[in-house]
Structures are given as structure tokens and as C-alpha cells.
Enzyme design. Structure first.
Site, PDB file in Angstrom:
ATOM      1  N   GLU A  83      11.111   7.210  -3.616  1.00 44.03           N
ATOM      2  CA  GLU A  83      10.145   8.190  -3.108  1.00 44.03           C
ATOM      3  C   GLU A  83      10.608   8.810  -1.787  1.00 44.03           C
ATOM      4  O   GLU A  83       9.784   9.356  -1.047  1.00 44.03           O
ATOM      5  CB  GLU A  83       8.756   7.540  -2.964  1.00 44.03           C
ATOM      6  CG  GLU A  83       8.131   7.200  -4.308  1.00 44.03           C
ATOM      7  CD  GLU A  83       6.710   6.655  -4.207  1.00 44.03           C
ATOM      8  OE1 GLU A  83       5.935   6.860  -5.151  1.00 44.03           O
ATOM      9  OE2 GLU A  83       6.374   6.008  -3.192  1.00 44.03           O
ATOM     10  N   ASP A  88      -3.497   6.765  -0.394  1.00 37.73           N
ATOM     11  CA  ASP A  88      -3.920   6.860  -1.799  1.00 37.73           C
ATOM     12  C   ASP A  88      -5.413   7.158  -1.944  1.00 37.73           C
ATOM     13  O   ASP A  88      -6.248   6.565  -1.258  1.00 37.73           O
ATOM     14  CB  ASP A  88      -3.640   5.536  -2.526  1.00 37.73           C
ATOM     15  CG  ASP A  88      -2.152   5.261  -2.704  1.00 37.73           C
ATOM     16  OD1 ASP A  88      -1.350   6.217  -2.683  1.00 37.73           O
ATOM     17  OD2 ASP A  88      -1.793   4.072  -2.874  1.00 37.73           O
ATOM     18  N   GLY A  91       3.334  -3.646  -9.243  1.00 35.29           N
ATOM     19  CA  GLY A  91       4.805  -3.733  -9.244  1.00 35.29           C
ATOM     20  C   GLY A  91       5.335  -3.926  -7.834  1.00 35.29           C
ATOM     21  O   GLY A  91       6.324  -4.647  -7.620  1.00 35.29           O
ATOM     22  N   ASP A  92       4.684  -3.310  -6.855  1.00 34.57           N
ATOM     23  CA  ASP A  92       5.135  -3.439  -5.462  1.00 34.57           C
ATOM     24  C   ASP A  92       4.878  -4.855  -4.944  1.00 34.57           C
ATOM     25  O   ASP A  92       5.701  -5.420  -4.213  1.00 34.57           O
ATOM     26  CB  ASP A  92       4.406  -2.428  -4.575  1.00 34.57           C
ATOM     27  CG  ASP A  92       4.657  -0.998  -5.038  1.00 34.57           C
ATOM     28  OD1 ASP A  92       5.756  -0.739  -5.568  1.00 34.57           O
ATOM     29  OD2 ASP A  92       3.756  -0.162  -4.888  1.00 34.57           O
ATOM     30  N   ALA A  96       5.873   1.113   1.596  1.00 34.23           N
ATOM     31  CA  ALA A  96       4.949   0.396   2.478  1.00 34.23           C
ATOM     32  C   ALA A  96       4.293  -0.766   1.735  1.00 34.23           C
ATOM     33  O   ALA A  96       4.107  -1.850   2.296  1.00 34.23           O
ATOM     34  CB  ALA A  96       3.896   1.364   3.005  1.00 34.23           C
ATOM     35  N   THR A 132      -2.787  -0.398  -9.397  1.00 34.33           N
ATOM     36  CA  THR A 132      -1.883   0.229  -8.426  1.00 34.33           C
ATOM     37  C   THR A 132      -1.314  -0.830  -7.476  1.00 34.33           C
ATOM     38  O   THR A 132      -2.052  -1.643  -6.930  1.00 34.33           O
ATOM     39  CB  THR A 132      -2.625   1.296  -7.596  1.00 34.33           C
ATOM     40  OG1 THR A 132      -3.120   2.261  -8.501  1.00 34.33           O
ATOM     41  CG2 THR A 132      -1.700   1.980  -6.600  1.00 34.33           C
ATOM     42  N   GLY A 189      -6.990  -0.762  -5.045  1.00 35.21           N
ATOM     43  CA  GLY A 189      -6.068  -0.418  -3.957  1.00 35.21           C
ATOM     44  C   GLY A 189      -4.883  -1.357  -3.946  1.00 35.21           C
ATOM     45  O   GLY A 189      -4.916  -2.429  -4.567  1.00 35.21           O
ATOM     46  N   LYS A 218       5.089   3.218  -2.345  1.00 39.30           N
ATOM     47  CA  LYS A 218       5.833   2.062  -2.873  1.00 39.30           C
ATOM     48  C   LYS A 218       6.527   1.276  -1.759  1.00 39.30           C
ATOM     49  O   LYS A 218       6.516   0.046  -1.746  1.00 39.30           O
ATOM     50  CB  LYS A 218       6.853   2.524  -3.911  1.00 39.30           C
ATOM     51  CG  LYS A 218       6.185   3.047  -5.167  1.00 39.30           C
ATOM     52  CD  LYS A 218       7.171   3.358  -6.256  1.00 39.30           C
ATOM     53  CE  LYS A 218       6.490   4.127  -7.370  1.00 39.30           C
ATOM     54  NZ  LYS A 218       5.298   3.462  -7.935  1.00 39.30           N
ATOM     55  N   SER A 267      -5.362  -5.431  -1.599  1.00 36.61           N
ATOM     56  CA  SER A 267      -5.553  -6.417  -2.678  1.00 36.61           C
ATOM     57  C   SER A 267      -4.413  -7.431  -2.727  1.00 36.61           C
ATOM     58  O   SER A 267      -4.471  -8.387  -3.500  1.00 36.61           O
ATOM     59  CB  SER A 267      -5.590  -5.720  -4.038  1.00 36.61           C
ATOM     60  OG  SER A 267      -6.500  -4.663  -4.028  1.00 36.61           O
TER      61      SER A 267
END
Ligand code: RIB
Length: 305
Positions: free
Chosen positions: A140, A14, A251-252, A43, A248, A287, A41, A291
Site C-alpha cells: 500500500e 477506516d 490477516g494483519d 499500521a 478487517t 475494526g 495494513k 480488536s
């Protein structure tokens, strides 16, 4: 004992560009900063589970380039097993993420190596799937591979969580095989054919999706919180109030947190409450993977909030 989480999905490198505002079509905007990080998503969800202490495995593809090296190194640093990440002759997937001051983002994603994932990659992981408690999927990688993975995971006796992001058509048969469907408000709108703009509409939407497909349903609502259709109860879980820096991977982080919490025997509602704390911590840094919190960080956050 089945104690593994296997994620079959994407890995992206990213790039985050800090903008004063989102551009209008045709407008160029001068950026104030740039940052880089490991994402995708699939990883991200796998790394969050691994950071919480889960025995987590990633199945996917990266290119033979420096970005593929970085993604594998990052995953390993966080304790994620990378034996089933295949190097392919295509560029590593990329996320081009534009961030504005309140932390909200819009992104373009290069499919790259993620679209080289095949049904054979899923077959190669069969021994792992036989030991998996949960298999987590996103949208994805090629959709036929995803649908094959759902079937295979069910045959192997694993629970399947599908994060239908980004939203795209999925066969009814595949949707009916899921244990848990996770979507955000935009994706929920795609599958329901109507706008989901608040928690009441999300509750009705979760009920409708459960009636249609029979699986439990989670609809995440960004800074509002989430709605979970857990067995026959529909619960709203408010978000935690934090100062978001960059969203970012939120949600993951939530999905990795749900995976972890279910492994500990929590109900789906309790798992979503735990996962809400994971994503609250994740949005406080730039990131995705770097994070995301460890278990001790979540424990401390719960004690203080
Ligand atoms: O969910 C966030 C992720 O979506 C980013 O890391 C980006 O790579 C895209 O896959």
C-alpha cells in the site's frame, strides 16, 4: 541483540459500513450502521506486534489532518513507536470497508499520504533497520519504495517479510530477496496465475512459489486456515472456530503474530499456529487495531481452545 520489528507501510483511517448484503453494480443499499477505526495494513501489523509486547516501529506517512492525528495517537496508545511517521501535504489514507452479516468485507482504499512515502524515508530509518530482527512490508506504498526497502533491509541484516497485499507485480529480484512471502488465496492466485480454492491447491501453490523464489511462503485461506511452506515441509494449519463479527485486520493480526512468534524463536509453523489464535480474536470485534489481542489475551485463548 536484534529485537526490533520495523514496519514500512500504510496507515489508513477506516470507515466500516454495515450492509444487509453486498450491492450489485448499480444498486444502492441502505446501511444499518457505521463505525470508525484506525487501520492500514502496515499500521495494523505494527500495532499487533506492539500489542504482543514487541519493540515495534512504524515508518510511513499521514496527512496534516484529524485522521493523521488519530492514527498517530492510536499507534502510540498501543506502544508502537511513531518517530518515523512523517506528516505530508496529502490526505491521510482511508479505508472504506463494507461489512455484511457473516463478517465478510469488501473495501476501497484511498492511497493518499501512503503514496508520499519515499526512498529517503527508508534511508532515514537506516539506524533502526540495523537493529531490526524483522522488516515487514505490504503493497500500500509505492512499489519502487518497497523494492528499495527490501534491498536496504537485507543490506542491514534484517529478515524481510513481504505481505503482497493488494497483489500487484513485483520484480523477480525483489521476490528472490524475501525471507517470507505472505499472501491470501486471492493474491496467491494472482502470482500463480491460477485459482486457489482449497488447502490442497494452496499447498501446491506454496510449493511452487517457494521453488520459484526460494523464500518461505504462507498462504492464508480466511476461515479455512493457512498453509505454510516452512523449510521443506508444507503444513496446513486449520483456523480456530469463533463467531466472526468483522474480519478487517485478521490477516494483519496474523502477520504481526508471526513476527512476534519468530522473535521468540518459534519455527515458522509454530509461529503460524500462534498467529492463527491472534487473528481468531481479532475477527471477534469491529475494526482492526482495537480488536487485536495482547499477549495475555492470546495466552488465555490458547488455554481455552
Ligand atoms: O488489512 C486491512 C486493512 O486494509 C484495513 O485497515 C484497510 O485500511 C486496508 O489497508
Amino acid at each position: 541483540m536484534r529485537n526490533k520489528i520495523v514496519v514500512i507501510g500504510s496507515l489508513n483511517y477506516d470507515t466500516f459500513v454495515q450492509l444487509p448484503h453486498f450491492p450489485k453494480p448499480g444498486e444502492n443499499v441502505l446501511a444499518d450502521g457505521v463505525a470508525f477505526g484506525c487501520g492500514g495494513k502496515g499500521a495494523n501489523q505494527a500495532v499487533q506486534a506492539a500489542k504482543l509486547g514487541v519493540d515495534a516501529y512504524m515508518v510511513g506517512c499521514v496527512g496534516n489532518d484529524q485522521y493523521g492525528d488519530a492514527l498517530i495517537e492510536s499507534a502510540q496508545k498501543y506502544g508502537l513507536n511513531t518517530d518515523h511517521i512523517r506528516r505530508v501535504d496529502a490526505p491521510t489514507g482511508m479505508g472504506f470497508v463494507n461489512v455484511i452479516e457473516d463478517g465478510s468485507v469488501f473495501a476501497g482504499i484511498l492511497k493518499g499520504a501512503n503514496f508520499e512515502v519515499t526512498k529517503e524515508d527508508v534511508d532515514q530509518a537506516e539506524a533502526l533497520l540495523m537493529q531490526a530482527s524483522t522488516v515487514i512490508l505490504q503493497m500500500e506504498i509505492p512499489q519502487d519504495v518497497n523494492e528499495y526497502a527490501i534491498e536496504k533491509a537485507k543490506e542491514c541484516g534484517a529478515k524481510v517479510i513481504m505481505n503482497a497485499a493488494p497483489a500487484a507485480p513485483i520484480s523477480e529480484k525483489a521476490l528472490k530477496s524475501l525471507d517470507i512471502l505472505v499472501v491470501n488465496e486471492v493474491e496467491a492466485g494472482f502470482y500463480l496465475g491460477k485459482d486457489i480454492t482449497d488447502s490442497e491447491l494452496a499447498k501446491a501453490g506454496a510449493k511452487e512459489l517457494k521453488e520459484r523464489y526460494g523464500c518461505d511462503v504462507i498462504i492464508t485461506l480466511g476461515k479455512l486456515g493457512s498453509v505454510v511452506n516452512d523449510q521443506n515441509e508444507i503444513n496446513f494449519i486449520p483456523s480456530k472456530k469463533v463467531k466472526a463479527v468483522e474480519t478487517t485486520g485478521a490477516g494483519d493480526s496474523f502477520i504481526g503474530g508471526v513476527g512476534y512468534a519468530l522473535l521468540q524463536g518459534m519455527s515458522l509453523t509454530a509461529a503460524c499456529e500462534f498467529a492463527t489464535c491472534c487473528s481468531a480474536i481479532t475477527v471477534c470485534g469491529v475494526g482492526a487495531q482495537n480488536s487485536m489481542p495482547t499477549f495475555n489475551q492470546v495466552k488465555k485463548f490458547i488455554e481455552n481452545n
